[in-house]
Design a protein around this motif. Structure first.
Motif, PDB file in Angstrom:
ATOM      1  N   ARG A  42      38.526  22.909  90.867  1.00 35.83           N
ATOM      2  CA  ARG A  42      37.956  23.351  89.585  1.00 35.83           C
ATOM      3  C   ARG A  42      38.269  24.821  89.343  1.00 35.83           C
ATOM      4  NH1 ARG A  42      33.325  24.873  86.742  1.00 35.83           N
ATOM      5  NH2 ARG A  42      32.588  23.297  85.267  1.00 35.83           N
ATOM      6  N   ASN A  43      38.186  25.604  90.399  1.00 37.90           N
ATOM      7  CA  ASN A  43      38.466  27.032  90.288  1.00 37.90           C
ATOM      8  C   ASN A  43      39.935  27.292  89.919  1.00 37.90           C
ATOM      9  OD1 ASN A  43      37.235  29.654  90.502  1.00 37.90           O
ATOM     10  ND2 ASN A  43      38.581  29.987  92.271  1.00 37.90           N
ATOM     11  N   SER A  62      31.941  29.427  86.787  1.00 40.65           N
ATOM     12  CA  SER A  62      33.165  29.373  85.997  1.00 40.65           C
ATOM     13  C   SER A  62      33.290  30.595  85.089  1.00 40.65           C
ATOM     14  CB  SER A  62      33.174  28.096  85.155  1.00 40.65           C
ATOM     15  OG  SER A  62      34.246  28.080  84.274  1.00 40.65           O
TER      16      SER A  62
END
Length: 97
Positions: A28-29, A84
């Motif tokens: 995700r990063n 995020s």
């Protein structure tokens, strides 16, 4: 003794799931960094409150469907969103120096 063996096997399964969760956060990063590059190209703000709201609503539906505890699952996703945003700000700041 049999119960201890079962418990040990179950804990190994949990460990494997935890590894997968961590890998998904890593993945995700990586995508977050790509997103900020695209956002910069089109001068798009880091935060998209409408998207965040839609995401949380979608998650709530899944939580209800699976009879999970909404309070904790929503906290987890809000933390992921917060992370995020912080990564996008950090990445953006670093590339604007």
């Amino acid at each position: 003794m049999k119960n201890k063996k079962i418990l040990k096997k179950l804990r190994l399964i949990i460990n494997s799931i935890d590894k997968k969760i961590l890998q998904l956060i890593i993945d995700r990063n990586i995508v977050i960094k790509k997103i900020i590059l695209e956002k910069n190209k089109i001068n798009y703000p880091i935060r998209d409150l409408d998207r965040e709201k839609k995401l949380i609503n979608k998650i709530k539906k899944t939580i209800k469907k699976n009879k999970l505890d909404e309070k904790y699952i929503i906290k987890i996703f809000k933390l992921l969103i917060k992370y995020s945003i912080s990564q996008q700000k950090k990445f953006n700041h670093k590339n604007n120096k």
